[in-house]
Design a protein around this motif. Sequence first.
Motif, PDB file in Angstrom:
ATOM      1  N   PHE A 192      43.543  43.180  40.750  1.00 58.05           N
ATOM      2  CA  PHE A 192      43.558  43.147  42.212  1.00 58.05           C
ATOM      3  C   PHE A 192      42.548  42.140  42.755  1.00 58.05           C
ATOM      4  CE2 PHE A 192      45.780  47.366  42.740  1.00 58.05           C
ATOM      5  CZ  PHE A 192      46.786  46.856  43.530  1.00 58.05           C
ATOM      6  N   THR A 193      41.361  42.151  42.169  1.00 55.52           N
ATOM      7  CA  THR A 193      40.334  41.252  42.681  1.00 55.52           C
ATOM      8  C   THR A 193      40.740  39.794  42.497  1.00 55.52           C
ATOM      9  OG1 THR A 193      38.735  42.929  42.053  1.00 55.52           O
ATOM     10  CG2 THR A 193      37.864  40.778  42.607  1.00 55.52           C
ATOM     11  N   MET A 194      41.294  39.490  41.326  1.00 55.51           N
ATOM     12  CA  MET A 194      41.701  38.098  41.069  1.00 55.51           C
ATOM     13  C   MET A 194      42.859  37.708  41.974  1.00 55.51           C
ATOM     14  SD  MET A 194      39.812  36.867  38.747  1.00 55.51           S
ATOM     15  CE  MET A 194      40.758  35.430  38.269  1.00 55.51           C
ATOM     16  N   MET A 195      43.791  38.650  42.123  1.00 54.01           N
ATOM     17  CA  MET A 195      44.946  38.358  42.970  1.00 54.01           C
ATOM     18  C   MET A 195      44.486  38.038  44.386  1.00 54.01           C
ATOM     19  SD  MET A 195      47.925  41.086  43.789  1.00 54.01           S
ATOM     20  CE  MET A 195      48.201  41.484  45.479  1.00 54.01           C
ATOM     21  N   ASP A 196      43.537  38.823  44.861  1.00 53.45           N
ATOM     22  CA  ASP A 196      43.037  38.583  46.210  1.00 53.45           C
ATOM     23  C   ASP A 196      42.283  37.261  46.279  1.00 53.45           C
ATOM     24  OD1 ASP A 196      42.636  39.232  48.863  1.00 53.45           O
ATOM     25  OD2 ASP A 196      40.652  40.044  48.430  1.00 53.45           O
ATOM     26  N   ALA A 197      41.446  37.014  45.267  1.00 56.35           N
ATOM     27  CA  ALA A 197      40.637  35.787  45.293  1.00 56.35           C
ATOM     28  C   ALA A 197      41.527  34.549  45.291  1.00 56.35           C
ATOM     29  CB  ALA A 197      39.693  35.769  44.099  1.00 56.35           C
ATOM     30  N   GLN A 198      42.643  34.627  44.556  1.00 61.99           N
ATOM     31  CA  GLN A 198      43.596  33.506  44.570  1.00 61.99           C
ATOM     32  C   GLN A 198      44.048  33.224  45.992  1.00 61.99           C
ATOM     33  OE1 GLN A 198      44.704  31.545  42.308  1.00 61.99           O
ATOM     34  NE2 GLN A 198      43.853  32.477  40.472  1.00 61.99           N
ATOM     35  N   GLY A 199      44.220  34.318  46.755  1.00 59.08           N
ATOM     36  CA  GLY A 199      44.732  34.159  48.106  1.00 59.08           C
ATOM     37  C   GLY A 199      43.708  33.592  49.076  1.00 59.08           C
ATOM     38  N   TYR A 200      42.458  34.064  48.953  1.00 59.33           N
ATOM     39  CA  TYR A 200      41.497  33.671  49.994  1.00 59.33           C
ATOM     40  C   TYR A 200      40.629  32.485  49.614  1.00 59.33           C
ATOM     41  CZ  TYR A 200      37.812  36.487  47.646  1.00 59.33           C
ATOM     42  OH  TYR A 200      36.910  37.013  46.755  1.00 59.33           O
ATOM     43  N   ARG A 201      40.765  31.999  48.385  1.00 63.02           N
ATOM     44  CA  ARG A 201      39.817  30.981  47.970  1.00 63.02           C
ATOM     45  C   ARG A 201      39.935  29.699  48.777  1.00 63.02           C
ATOM     46  NH1 ARG A 201      41.376  29.263  41.930  1.00 63.02           N
ATOM     47  NH2 ARG A 201      41.670  27.103  42.490  1.00 63.02           N
TER      48      ARG A 201
ATOM     49  N   LEU B  50      43.216  46.908  36.291  1.00 62.31           N
ATOM     50  CA  LEU B  50      43.437  47.152  37.719  1.00 62.31           C
ATOM     51  C   LEU B  50      42.358  46.459  38.548  1.00 62.31           C
ATOM     52  CD1 LEU B  50      45.424  49.150  39.098  1.00 62.31           C
ATOM     53  CD2 LEU B  50      43.512  50.712  39.236  1.00 62.31           C
ATOM     54  N   PHE B  51      41.131  46.639  38.131  1.00 58.63           N
ATOM     55  CA  PHE B  51      39.995  46.074  38.847  1.00 58.63           C
ATOM     56  C   PHE B  51      40.075  44.549  38.856  1.00 58.63           C
ATOM     57  CE2 PHE B  51      35.220  45.207  38.286  1.00 58.63           C
ATOM     58  CZ  PHE B  51      35.044  45.009  39.635  1.00 58.63           C
ATOM     59  N   LEU B  52      40.209  43.976  37.650  1.00 59.32           N
ATOM     60  CA  LEU B  52      40.272  42.521  37.574  1.00 59.32           C
ATOM     61  C   LEU B  52      41.529  41.993  38.259  1.00 59.32           C
ATOM     62  CD1 LEU B  52      37.975  42.857  35.467  1.00 59.32           C
ATOM     63  CD2 LEU B  52      38.988  40.951  34.253  1.00 59.32           C
TER      64      LEU B  52
END
Lengths: 137, 358, 559
Positions: free
Chosen positions: A104-113, A100-102
């Motif tokens: 959501f964080t990865m999903m978000d990072a993909q979006g904002y990178r 869950l932690f990885l």
Amino acid sequence: MSAPTADHTSDSHDHGHGHDGDFSHPMPIWMLLAVFFALLLLTVATVYQSTFSLGNLEVWMSLAIATVKAGLVIAFFMHLLWDKPLNAIIIFSSLIFVALFLGFTMMDAQGYRENLIMNPALLEDSQPAAVKVELSK
Amino acid sequence: MTTAVAPSPTDHEHDAHHEHPAWLAHHFDDAEQQFDAGKLGMWIFLVTEVLFFSGMFCAYALYRNRNPEVFEFCSTFLNEKLGAINTGVLLFSSLTMAWAVRASQLKQTKTLIGMLGATLGCAAIFLGVKAVEYSHKWGLGLFPGKYYVSQVEGAPHSTVPYLWYLCIPALILLVAFVLYYVYAFVSASKFHLRVAGPLVVAASCFFGGVKLGQVLEAEESHGDSHASAGADAHGHEHSDHAGHDHAKEVSAPSVNLLGEAEVVTHDVAVSPAETNTPESNVNQKGMAGLFFSIYYCMTGVHAFHILGGMAVITWLIVKSARFEFHSKYYGPVDNVGLYWHLVDFIWIYLFPLLYLIT
Amino acid sequence: MSVVTNPVTMPATHPEAGKEDNYLTHSSGFLSWALTLDHKRIGMMYLVGVMSAFALGGVLALMIRLHLWTPNLEANQAWLLNKTYNQVFTLHGAVMVFLFIIPSIPAALGNFLLPIMLGTKDVAFPRLNLGSFYLWIAGAIFFLFSLFATGLDTGWTFYTPYSIESQGPVIAATLGVFILGFSSIFTGLNFIVTINTMRPPGMTWFRMPLFLWAVYSTSIIQVLATPVLGITMLLLAAEKLLGIGIFDSRLNGDPIAFQHFFWFYSHPAVYIMILPAMGIISELMSVHSHKGIFGYRMIAYSSVAIALFGFLVWGHHMFTSGMADVTTIVFSALTFTVSIPSAIKVFNWIGTMYQGTVSLNTPMVYALAFIFLFTIGGLTGLFLGALSTDMHLHATYFVIAHFHYVMMGGTLIAFLGGLFHWWPKMTGKMFNDFGGILSASIIFVGFNLTFLPQFVLGTRGMPRRYASYKPEFQLLHQLSTIGALMLGVGLLVALLVLLHSLFYGSKAPKNPWGGATLEWECSSPPPHDNFSSAPTVGDPYDFSKIEFDPKTGSYFKKK
């Protein structure tokens, strides 16, 4: 693989009143050795597979092998196969939360990178130069 | 976790129906309840450990996903052989630990102390090899984050004796343990002899690990005629596999094209799309430095867990030397074992993720 | 001593009459407390500790409010320097969150009550329990250091990149948080193991008091979320010490990742703070309405549900931080799910009072105040979970008011209610009920006066953490400051009532309120070992057999 003595694993709240029996079940030596050699073999396999260039697949391959190894360690060395089911649930649920932690964080990072900006001034500053190398003397 | 608390005399009055032996804490009804509580507690603690490490795995995933070329470049600085050897050493220590649990259940105290000593020794070898790895990297200037020194071909090695610094604590411990052994020998105390023996062996194992690491590290550098910093990184592919040549081609330009890269990165905010091109400059603080931050954090925190494990294994050796463990009271050995296997478990993932990137 | 006889749970009195044996008189001397393994004494030490921390945080809060009496448009004429103001609000937040709210109910009341309510002699790992307490002390010392080194000005969230640049003692504070985190983890671990393995015969999961369900759910969060805070703080300390750059944008690091790491703990931590409070309210509602709890299983399940849902919503703290659009939508939608179990609880508490015989004494007045304040706090949370309104309200006083309604109006009020409820059990003394109700009323009015104006301030655009403001906000700010002073007075009254009871209070009977859970079956204060033999366990909310005995002033259970 059947457990040497697996009967006593009762429910967690029934903590065995009345039967002060033996709750230890030693692992047979051959099993320990077999697991160890399997682990060694898998280590060799993972080093060997890293010599092929598999591109994106590579990291998944090595993670798959690592997971098999981790599974062996957990099941046999950590004795989880013979342990109470509750303990197994606990350790596996922790993996859910890690996911869950990885996730959501990865999903978000993909979006904002796309929007991340490095500091150009610092880039300039960190160019390799003889001065920098002297620092390590 | 569940160490027996010797019940005070007053407690006995309340526990008329149960005779409480010294190893059974007064608030537990029977041995199995005590064992189950301890074991459940340890599993929950392992859950916290898994989540603790997950933070660093998350950082790893974020940066590897964003800058895969940095990981390819930097992985060449990690000595795959040392990593593989250390993996084997840790796996072996897991074997001896599992064996120690078995011995404690069967009340084979001699085997138990031997196995715990072997586990301790393996841990020391692991740290010895790690010390060689760390000191070698520090010598090259491969520091984390902002202290990272960009790698240039032909740059001189640092002359700071990092390895010595790392060996000093082990040396002090070795001397202390030898003195303890001498004391035990002189006073002819069997208990102290049983404890001191494994400790001396374990402390010497650290230097065995250092030697092993140095030999393997030298082998790597030897295969390469010019032992320079940049070349050393590529040198280690020379020795074994042909498949590595491909990786070399990816990472090599990034070192050699530094001049051009400078022009590219001067005035632009580098977006990931641009950094994905192999020509971009990975050999700098914000790129390779970040990889080494992650590398040191992950392996460093792991090494601290090894140290913690060694401390509790030493405590177990003391307890075993007092013949405290038997089939109804082996919880401490079992629980330390669980912890030790988890440390192994983490390394099983760290090894391919850090060392085997091509 | 109560004359009610109950053969199974007869309190363990010494044979020699007159000399009563309880956990307070069992042994004496400083070391008998400092090295105690008795969960009740550890709970009492925590109680003193967290209340001191609360007093410190409260003084800092009053400093903030007094400073904001005037708009302070000219910084040099203000009461506090801008820099000092930043440090004061940072320490207020950090002390209140890490030293008070998180350990308050689980570590202080939970430690005291959990084994007794469960019917065991102690928690599973008494030494670890004492260790947690000393870890708490150690963490508190780090915090006090950063207080006296004056300079921590990052806000309690330690957001990067500012925390990397800040000259304040960030490292000391992060290490303090790290240590406090371990204290919290070990407490949670201890509670989970105790509840799982040490229940006496007859104590099935669904015979456990709801407070225990709440503490159990809290412990799950503590164990799963706190380690992530630990590693985050460690990485931040390494960032300061070694410049590792993982969260430092100057080194190509990712500051948003820090916020993800931080809120993966700190949002579930909100439920660490509120869940035990909900557990207390379940007890108070039922006991003081003299009626079984309405919807026992739903309350129990909703505690667990809140604990688990709490892990899915952390992103709603970061809507304006530069998250990806998709993620904001997902997190916003997930945020609404948490309101369901919370609403179930409020509904069930009100259902419990319906047709009950409500005794309007101090704990119950606090419980009623809780329901009112928590409902406001919870519902305003929905505005902040909704994407569009959050864009307007983010980082304004609206947020401040919202979480004070939940954290203070919820947790603190429940903590006080629980403290008054179990005070006779913990100390063996009855307090002055009128004084207690007076304190609750002053606190209730003062609280609303403090924070209702802040909702208005927030919607009008007053940003949080500012040392000065536009003159048009002055009236609302002054109302808020008056309310804060009133709140302070109310808390002082509560403290005086409790202190008064210690010296002049009458002896507390075994069961002054008519509770049916196990802690009311041992004497007040409980004996050293809680129960001489395993107690008989029945339905914790079956009040049909509880009757009042006017001779002793105590309730008792009919056979």
